[in-house]
Design an enzyme around this catalytic site. Structure first.
Site, PDB file in Angstrom:
ATOM      1  N   ASP A 141       0.816  -1.210   0.000  1.00  0.00           N
ATOM      2  CA  ASP A 141       0.000   0.000   0.000  1.00  0.00           C
ATOM      3  C   ASP A 141       0.850   1.261   0.000  1.00  0.00           C
ATOM      4  O   ASP A 141       1.853   1.349   0.710  1.00  0.00           O
ATOM      5  CB  ASP A 141      -0.901  -0.019   1.242  1.00  0.00           C
ATOM      6  CG  ASP A 141      -1.836   1.174   1.297  1.00  0.00           C
ATOM      7  OD1 ASP A 141      -2.735   1.257   0.453  1.00  0.00           O
ATOM      8  OD2 ASP A 141      -1.646   2.028   2.189  1.00  0.00           O
ATOM      9  N   GLU A 162       1.309  -0.143  -4.911  1.00  0.00           N
ATOM     10  CA  GLU A 162       0.360   0.902  -5.277  1.00  0.00           C
ATOM     11  C   GLU A 162       1.098   2.236  -5.234  1.00  0.00           C
ATOM     12  O   GLU A 162       1.302   2.805  -4.167  1.00  0.00           O
ATOM     13  CB  GLU A 162      -0.830   0.925  -4.319  1.00  0.00           C
ATOM     14  CG  GLU A 162      -1.844   2.022  -4.660  1.00  0.00           C
ATOM     15  CD  GLU A 162      -2.415   2.726  -3.448  1.00  0.00           C
ATOM     16  OE1 GLU A 162      -3.440   3.399  -3.604  1.00  0.00           O
ATOM     17  OE2 GLU A 162      -1.826   2.614  -2.344  1.00  0.00           O
TER      18      GLU A 162
END
Length: 489
Positions: free
Chosen positions: A232, A262
């Site tokens: 993340d 990400e």
């Protein structure tokens, strides 16, 4: 023989807080394997700031729904035992599991500390706008419900670089940098420096933090037996950190441990730069391609389809691209809202599922629909996933030579009935003459999407004109594939 990989993001933002999600995952594992899904990305499994949190406001990463903390034992999704059972069910079905790893921001501290800070500009963190002052921050994480099980490490303000809230004055939305600390320079340059995102910002330069993070990840991998990592918000963490972490953990674990990061930027240049900085130790979600889809879907049929793949990872670094149409962050009401319009989604999914570039990631609510927001499922998405699994093989030849009508062919290989032709239009529709190959001469092709009802016969020179309706996509397949996908569905 090559087998096409397909990932599914198996959650969305608006799932019910009933604690049954892990059980639902286990119950669906075999059916999504039969569909053609080979990998699933599951939501963050550890204890968050409150029970109904999606999982990105992380409190205790050792608590997978095992301890009575934050007024709950289970997470939004269920208990630790149910999580491990869900992973086991996916493995039994032949599906690899990617865990969502959220390292950067912590929330829900157990005790306040008085911390000396300076204030930086929220819009340019390189500019200090306030002198030294003392604030009260929720920076002590002692995890009283866990009582030191798995790790005795507790967090305090020395393990963080900043926060956004002063409990004493109730000021929020600030950028308080802890005195003596600095924002890591090896992060995204948005807002001058985007090390700080929200909550308590973890100091990845602190040796204690680095040791504990490595210890936790080894524990997590050994406990859960997951196959890969979804990382993340990597743009907010020191670029060298993940490069070294992934190298070390792979050596320790003795396995490849694939990872996808990400990095939320529509600028492919930034994505490529990040891949270079981490020595390509991970893949990245192709955010640039997502924004091409978003723009095309909101252009009123005026998007130049010749550019749909331009300036994307799929175009420039396909082996490191995880392609997607939408995800939990792009849903309506979320901070990165950029939902691709419904009419364009079948076109976008045809692009990520039926082409050779990248590994596609299907969004849960695009396949199942989203009752919470009254959003429909994407028509024929199941067919497109099956088309990828069984028939989207062989040499790819592109026909992106028209502003409205785009197409390509896959010429097949040893997979039975493989080979297909794709035509799509964001305008009025039409046809495109494309070459399947002389080995297909005389064969009939059928539109499995259902818009075109008459078959197309391939000429003796191996070419045929394939058609599509306006604002639609047609996928032309051989008779055997058509019967398997339409007659037997």
């Amino acid at each position: 023989m090559k087998t096409n990989e397909t990932m599914m993001q198996y959650f969305e933002w608006y799932l019910p807080n009933d604690g049954l999600w892990w059980k639902r995952c286990a119950a669906k594992a075999q059916s999504i394997h039969n569909l053609g899904i080979t990998q699933v990305w599951l939501p963050p499994a550890y204890k968050a700031i409150q029970q109904d949190d999606v999982g990105y406001s992380v409190y205790d990463m050792y608590d997978l729904g095992e301890f009575d903390q934050k007024d709950t034992v289970r997470t939004k999704y269920g208990t630790k035992e149910e999580y491990l059972e869900a992973i086991g069910a996916f493995h039994k079905a032949g599906i690899k599991v990617y865990a969502d790893i959220v390292l950067n921001h912590r929330m829900g501290g157990d005790e306040l500390e008085e911390v000396t800070v300076v204030t930086d500009s929220p819009e340019d963190r390189n500019v200090q706008i306030g002198g030294k002052e003392k604030i009260l921050a929720w920076s002590k994480f002692t995890f009283p419900g866990r009582k030191g099980k798995y790790s005795s490490f507790t967090w305090n303000h020395t393990h963080f670089t900043g926060t956004d809230t002063d409990e004493r004055t109730q000021k929020t939305g600030m950028v308080y940098r802890f005195a003596g600390k600095h924002w890591d320079p090896d992060t995204d340059p948005e807002k001058g420096n985007f090390d700080y995102l929200m909550g308590m910002n973890v100091d990845m330069d602190n040796p204690q933090v680095v040791r504990e993070t490595k210890k936790w990840l080894r524990w997590y991998l050994d406990t859960t037996k997951v196959d890969g990592l979804r990382l993340d918000a990597v743009k907010h963490i020191s670029f060298p950190f993940y490069r070294e972490l992934l190298r070390e953990i792979r050596e320790t674990e003795g396995r490849s441990l694939p990872a996808v990061g990400e990095y939320w930027s529509g600028d492919v240049g930034r994505l490529l730069y990040y891949l270079e900085q981490v020595d390509e130790e991970m893949s990245l979600f192709d955010v640039a391609l997502h924004y091409n889809f978003f723009d095309a879907s909101h252009s009123g049929g005026m998007y130049d389809m010749r550019n749909i793949l331009k300036n994307t990872l799929a175009e420039q670094r396909p082996e490191r691209a995880v392609t997607f149409v939408d995800n939990h962050d792009t849903q309506y009401g979320q901070s990165l809202q950029s939902f691709v319009d419904d009419w364009f989604k079948p076109l976008a999914y045809a692009i990520i599922l039926l082409r050779d570039e990248g590994t596609p990631c299907v969004f849960y609510s695009d396949y199942y629909g989203n009752p919470a927001q009254n959003r429909p499922l994407v028509p024929n998405l199941g067919k497109l996933i099956k088309l990828r699994r069984y028939y989207a093989y062989g040499e790819q030849v592109d026909y992106f030579d028209d502003e409205s009508v785009a197409g390509w062919v896959r010429r097949g290989d040893g997979h039975p009935d493989s080979g297909l032709a794709v035509v799509m239009s964001d305008g009025e529709g039409g046809g495109k003459r494309m070459e399947m190959g002389k080995e297909f001469a005389g064969e009939a092709f059928y539109d499995v999407m259902g818009d075109c009802t008459e078959p197309v016969i391939v000429d003796k020179d191996g070419t045929a004109e394939f058609f599509t309706a306006g604002g639609s996509v047609s996928v032309w397949v051989r008779r055997g594939a058509f019967e398997n996908l339409v007659v037997h569905e």
